[in-house]
Design an enzyme around this catalytic site. Structure first.
Site, PDB file in Angstrom:
ATOM      1  CG  ASP A   1      -0.245  -0.108   2.536  1.00  0.00           C
ATOM      2  OD1 ASP A   1       0.893  -0.609   2.567  1.00  0.00           O
ATOM      3  OD2 ASP A   1      -0.819   0.307   3.556  1.00  0.00           O
TER       4      ASP A   1
ATOM      5  CD  GLU B   1      -3.449   6.098   3.111  1.00  0.00           C
ATOM      6  OE1 GLU B   1      -2.632   6.828   3.705  1.00  0.00           O
ATOM      7  OE2 GLU B   1      -3.830   5.001   3.545  1.00  0.00           O
TER       8      GLU B   1
ATOM      9  NE  ARG C   1       0.168   3.823   6.505  1.00  0.00           N
ATOM     10  CZ  ARG C   1      -0.834   4.353   5.819  1.00  0.00           C
ATOM     11  NH1 ARG C   1      -0.936   5.662   5.667  1.00  0.00           N
ATOM     12  NH2 ARG C   1      -1.745   3.587   5.273  1.00  0.00           N
ATOM     13  CG  ASP C   2       3.794   2.147  11.628  1.00  0.00           C
ATOM     14  OD1 ASP C   2       3.001   2.687  10.836  1.00  0.00           O
ATOM     15  OD2 ASP C   2       3.651   2.182  12.863  1.00  0.00           O
ATOM     16  CD  GLU C   3      -1.038   0.208   6.613  1.00  0.00           C
ATOM     17  OE1 GLU C   3      -1.021   1.354   7.088  1.00  0.00           O
ATOM     18  OE2 GLU C   3      -2.076  -0.359   6.237  1.00  0.00           O
TER      19      GLU C   3
ATOM     20  CG  ASP D   1      -4.644  -0.894  -1.251  1.00  0.00           C
ATOM     21  OD1 ASP D   1      -5.654  -1.379  -0.739  1.00  0.00           O
ATOM     22  OD2 ASP D   1      -3.975   0.013  -0.724  1.00  0.00           O
TER      23      ASP D   1
ATOM     24  CG  HIS E   1      -1.672   4.499  -0.366  1.00  0.00           C
ATOM     25  ND1 HIS E   1      -0.782   4.571   0.662  1.00  0.00           N
ATOM     26  CD2 HIS E   1      -2.655   3.641   0.042  1.00  0.00           C
ATOM     27  CE1 HIS E   1      -1.200   3.786   1.654  1.00  0.00           C
ATOM     28  NE2 HIS E   1      -2.328   3.204   1.300  1.00  0.00           N
TER      29      HIS E   1
ATOM     30  CD1 TRP F   1      -8.313  -5.070   1.391  1.00  0.00           C
ATOM     31  CD2 TRP F   1     -10.294  -4.149   0.918  1.00  0.00           C
ATOM     32  NE1 TRP F   1      -8.196  -3.698   1.510  1.00  0.00           N
ATOM     33  CE2 TRP F   1      -9.383  -3.117   1.229  1.00  0.00           C
ATOM     34  CE3 TRP F   1     -11.596  -3.798   0.570  1.00  0.00           C
ATOM     35  CZ2 TRP F   1      -9.745  -1.764   1.215  1.00  0.00           C
ATOM     36  CZ3 TRP F   1     -11.954  -2.451   0.559  1.00  0.00           C
ATOM     37  CH2 TRP F   1     -11.042  -1.459   0.876  1.00  0.00           C
TER      38      TRP F   1
HETATM   39  C1  BGC Z   1      -4.036   0.825   3.798  1.00  0.00           C
HETATM   40  C2  BGC Z   1      -4.927   0.690   2.601  1.00  0.00           C
HETATM   41  C3  BGC Z   1      -5.801  -0.507   2.823  1.00  0.00           C
HETATM   42  C4  BGC Z   1      -6.656  -0.121   3.993  1.00  0.00           C
HETATM   43  C5  BGC Z   1      -7.746  -1.025   4.341  1.00  0.00           C
HETATM   44  C6  BGC Z   1      -4.887   1.116   4.966  1.00  0.00           C
HETATM   45  O1  BGC Z   1      -4.171   1.271   6.110  1.00  0.00           O
HETATM   46  O2  BGC Z   1      -3.064   1.777   3.605  1.00  0.00           O
HETATM   47  O3  BGC Z   1      -4.388   0.940   1.435  1.00  0.00           O
HETATM   48  O4  BGC Z   1      -6.487  -0.979   1.744  1.00  0.00           O
HETATM   49  O5  BGC Z   1      -5.866   0.154   5.116  1.00  0.00           O
HETATM   50  O6  BGC Z   1      -8.452  -0.445   5.309  1.00  0.00           O
END
Ligand code: BGC
Length: 896
Positions: free
Chosen positions: A482, A753, A486-488, A495, A774, A548
């Site tokens: 995504d 994003e 950041r911490d993700e 996506d 994003h 998703w």
């Molecule tokens: C992500 C998104 C993802 C979403 C779902 C976010 O934190 O960055 O791209 O699809 O969470 O809720």
């Protein structure tokens, strides 16, 4: 504001060819791959020809294996195929195969592939690591002048491994390597290969990919020193938003596995794997973490550690950790590579700190050069995507990702450092600790080959495409993520599916997504069929969400349509079925209300809230439909009928539940209409009314969009398909909030994003979730290629056998062009308003394709091709003459 950094991801020209010329030879979607692990790899090529109407009639593939022996001669195979599955003598592991394709009446071309481990029992290696139980309690080095932060305090030091082996003179030396963690391979003082963050991220519980390196040139005749640096990476480092809590997601400590295979002149082989004879230690790399960054102390350099003569007597024997090799799989996708260096566009001083602007938001790292620093000088690099109002580095949106690298200088006249086991998402770098420094940005991503390019007369739209392409690169880092900062940085499934069509136009992502789909299938709930929200599956509590989970059907189907390789459907059909069955089982009424997982709806839509049942049920219908189609392709008529029937009944339920007699869709939002219209869920008689409601909503809002992740890609296609291209163009050219132009006006070099990532009213958007990189809202890219420039394929066409060129002349554009490498070869179009009421349209059709070209015109009798009245006319619409043409280049003119 605009066009700070040109996008130089240019598409190479196919060869000029008088007759059919094969080019771009691939094996399993990869160019000259090492480590092919399947016994019948698919060999493919594209064709170029300058001759109109050219089509291949037959091809012949020959493959020569070890010692130059003929391994396969396909003989002449009649037909227009541009691929063949290897069908020769059983392949041998760790061997080079040269192959050649010849086209009847045309040219030939050569390439090669190299095999990996074809039989599991050929592995002779064990997982090795360091035994942390024997370590003294962690104490920072005494000369660490600043203590580590709480988040980095306990990060372990990466380990250095080595082994010297004496091989008899070898004619070839290959090494298969992987890690539970990240590794960097060294051979005789050199780094081997150019892959980064190897072995990449997969579902390590089930699949750990290994890479193969041909190190013959580095090996020489003397002893061979094989070294590796091993870091935590995704295996045991920080992962996702829980930061340290998510650390050690797969294992507590990293492990290395390698197998050296030397081939001798007499045909014999020496095989040496990792075992307890390897030695290990720590070195200058004090810690390395994907989210936090790295710390490197150059004073602790292990000079010559990867050379045979180095004294490693103080190193410890490696610990054999594990001998379970069942998870090893060949790498099936391109590695991450550094593909571009960015020289700063501005270097400023702010508050005693140096702020470097690369002019482009990237994923990657920097190369730092430090001059004249005293030994022990500590240089700190912090990374951010934006600046605060007063010109400082903005990092609030990185959440717990420190994205900070520390370099402690050795104190020589000039020294350079480049982190290797971390990746940051950034445009700006703040450098402190020493003034005489130079920084170069190094952009890295999964090195998916460029497949397309789009341009047009409008600078803002060009910048939009540049932003889309950069966000694609920056987020295709081993898995489709995504965001890179950041911490993700997770493989969110929606996506990925909404962006996939755009991604396919920009790059050849066949191998990249084949790999990711394997992880999706691993992660799918074996019993129930629910598909997780992120793949690889690391947020275990989130799964089964509409839009998703539907990636399970959308991604394989789209890959099949684009690349024409039915194997992706064969691999995925059971998973597609299980997903649809799961939704149906919990929603026997066929309106998807139950088991909706995290139900994010039309994520991050502006100002409105699309009805979630509408969105979910539309996706349910789509998934059932794609499953039926996949079953049909594979000849499973029973499954086809079952899912086609299901799709029909979902359609009826949708109409009953959500479509009112005046054509309104429950919720009355743009995304609601877009989903229903795009997926043919509005009863035919009510389509005009539904379109009118959609248009009315846009007009009422002053032609502003309200769509989020799920709806945005459909705006252009649906509006233009229903005669409202003017509205689609209005949205494209808009620069008011919310629009793509709004971010570009603010200087965006990647896709944000959220529409409100930054606004005049509030400044930066919510720090809890505000990435400037994003790709989901960049899914409009597919419409730029497929709508504006008009490059697509007819309904039912697969692998671009029947391309359709239908440009959309309009908006503020004077011209638009796109080129795309279909599996057959180059497809391109360029339209231009030439003045004096003339439109020029030039197109290029690949060999073997029969294309439908819609030549836009206000006067059908005016259409000419190369000055002659147009032939092959198959239809006329109100605004175009439609003709069919075979391969070649054509120049149309028409009144406009
Ligand atoms: C992500 C998104 C993802 C979403 C779902 C976010 O934190 O960055 O791209 O699809 O969470 O809720």
């Amino acid at each position: 504001m605009v066009n700070i950094m040109p996008d130089d991801w240019s598409l190479p020209e196919p060869p000029a060819a008088a007759a059919l010329q094969p080019y771009d030879l691939r094996c399993e979607h990869l160019r000259t791959p090492l480590g092919i692990g399947t016994p019948t790899p698919r060999l493919a090529w594209r064709l170029a020809s300058d001759r109109r109407g050219d089509a291949p009639a037959a091809h012949r593939v020959t493959v020569h294996g070890p010692g130059g022996a003929l391994a396969w001669d396909s003989g002449w195979i009649d037909g227009q195929d541009v691929s063949a599955d290897y069908g020769g003598a059983p392949l041998v592991s760790f061997a080079r195969y040269d192959w050649r394709v010849e086209v009847r009446g045309g040219g030939s071309a050569r390439s090669w592939f190299d095999t990996g481990v074809l039989h599991a029992d050929e592995w002779r290696a064990a997982w090795i690591g360091h035994d942390p139980e024997t370590d003294p309690p962690f104490e920072p080095p005494t000369d660490d002048r600043e203590p580590r932060t709480p988040r980095t305090a306990h990060l372990p030091a990466p380990r250095y491994f080595r082994r010297v082996v004496d091989l008899r003179p070898a004619t070839a030396v290959r090494i298969a390597v992987t890690a539970r963690g990240l590794y960097e391979l060294h051979v005789n003082g050199h780094r081997a290969g150019d892959g980064e963050l190897t072995p990449g991220w997969t579902d390590y519980r089930r699949r750990v990919p290994y890479q193969v390196y041909d190190v013959t040139d580095l090996a020489g005749d003397g002893p061979l020193c094989v070294g590796a640096v091993l870091a935590d990476g995704w295996w045991s480092g920080s992962l996702g938003w829980d930061g340290r809590q998510q650390a050690q997601r797969y294992g507590r400590h990293p492990q290395l596995l390698a197998q050296i295979v030397a081939e001798h002149a007499d045909g014999s082989r020496t095989v040496i794997g990792t075992d307890g004879r390897w030695r290990e230690t720590i070195g200058p790399l004090r810690y390395a973490d994907l989210l936090m960054g790295e710390r490197y102390d150059a004073r602790l350099d292990l000079g010559g550690w990867d050379l045979p003569g180095f004294d490693d007597s103080s190193w410890a024997p490696a610990r054999v950790a594990d001998t379970d090799l069942s998870v090893l799989v060949p790498s099936v996708a391109e590695p991450v590579r550094v593909t571009r260096d960015l020289v700063p566009v501005e270097v400023r001083s702010h508050d005693g700190r140096t702020i470097v602007d690369l002019g482009q938001n990237i994923a990657g790292r920097v190369r730092l050069t430090v001059r004249g620093a005293a030994p022990g000088t500590r240089v700190t690099l912090r990374h951010g995507e934006a600046l605060t109002d007063d010109g400082g580095l903005y990092t609030a949106n990185l959440r717990s990702a420190e994205a900070t690298d520390h370099y402690v200088a050795a104190g020589v006249a000039e020294e350079t450092y480049e982190p290797r086991f971390t990746v940051h998402g950034f445009r700006y770098v703040e450098v402190t600790g020493h003034a005489d420094v130079a920084v170069v940005g190094r952009a890295m991503h999964s090195d998916t080959p460029v497949a397309g390019e789009f341009s047009c007369s409008d600078a803002m739209v060009r910048q939009l495409m540049s932003n889309i392409r950069w966000s694609q690169r920056d987020n295709f880092v081993s898995v489709p993520t995504d965001c890179p900062q950041r911490d993700e940085r997770l493989g969110w499934t929606a996506d990925a599916q909404v962006f996939l069509p755009t991604a396919c136009y920009n790059a050849d992502v066949a191998a990249f997504f084949t790999n990711w789909l394997a992880d999706l299938r691993c992660a799918q709930d074996a019993a129930g069929g629910a598909v997780p929200d992120v793949v690889p599956h690391v947020i275990t509590e989130r799964h089964g969400t509409p839009a998703w989970g539907d990636a399970a059907t959308i991604v394989p189907w789209h890959l099949y349509e684009v690349y024409g390789d039915e194997r992706v459907l064969r691999d995925s059909l059971p998973s597609m079925r299980r997903w649809v069955d799961h939704v149906e089982r919990h929603n026997p009424g066929l309106v998807w209300r139950d088991k909706v997982g995290s139900h994010y709806g039309d994520w991050l839509q502006a100002d409105v809230r699309t009805d979630r049942d509408v969105l979910a049920t539309a996706y349910f219908a789509l998934s059932a439909d794609l499953t039926a189609r996949a079953a049909a392709v594979l000849g499973d008529t029973e499954a086809r009928d079952r899912y086609a029937g299901l799709r029909k009944r979902i359609g009826e339920a949708f109409a009953r539940e959500f479509v009112s007699p005046d054509g309104r869709i429950t919720g009355d939002t743009q995304t609601g209409y877009l989903l229903a219209l795009a997926h043919r869920l509005v009863p035919a008689g009510l389509v005009p009314a539904a379109v009118a409601h959609l248009v009315a909503d846009l007009e009422r809002r002053g032609r502003r969009l309200t769509t989020g992740f799920a709806g945005v890609a459909l705006l252009g296609p649906v509006l233009s398909a229903h005669g409202h291209a003017d509205l689609a163009y209005a949205l494209l050219h808009d620069d008011r909030y919310p629009s793509w132009g709004y971010s570009i006006k603010r200087g965006a070099t990647t896709i944000w994003e959220r529409w409100d990532g930054w606004t005049e009213e509030t400044g930066f958007g919510p720090v809890a979730m505000n990435s400037f990189n994003h790709y989901a809202l960049g899914s409009v890219g597919a419409w730029l290629y497929g709508g504006v420039a008009g490059l697509g394929q007819e309904e039912g066409s697969v692998g671009f056998r029947r391309p359709r060129i239908r440009p959309l002349v309009g908006g503020a554009l004077r011209w638009a062009s796109a080129a795309y490498e279909t599996p057959l070869g180059r497809l391109a179009s360029r339209w231009e308003l030439a003045g004096r009421g003339e439109l020029r349209l030039s197109v290029q059709i690949p060999p073997g394709a029969l294309a439908t070209v819609h030549v836009p015109t206000t006067d059908p009798s005016s259409v000419r091709e190369s000055g002659e009245p147009v032939s092959g006319v198959v239809g006329r619409t109100g605004s175009a003459v439609v003709c069919q043409v075979g391969s070649g280049r054509y120049s149309f003119t028409s009144a406009w």
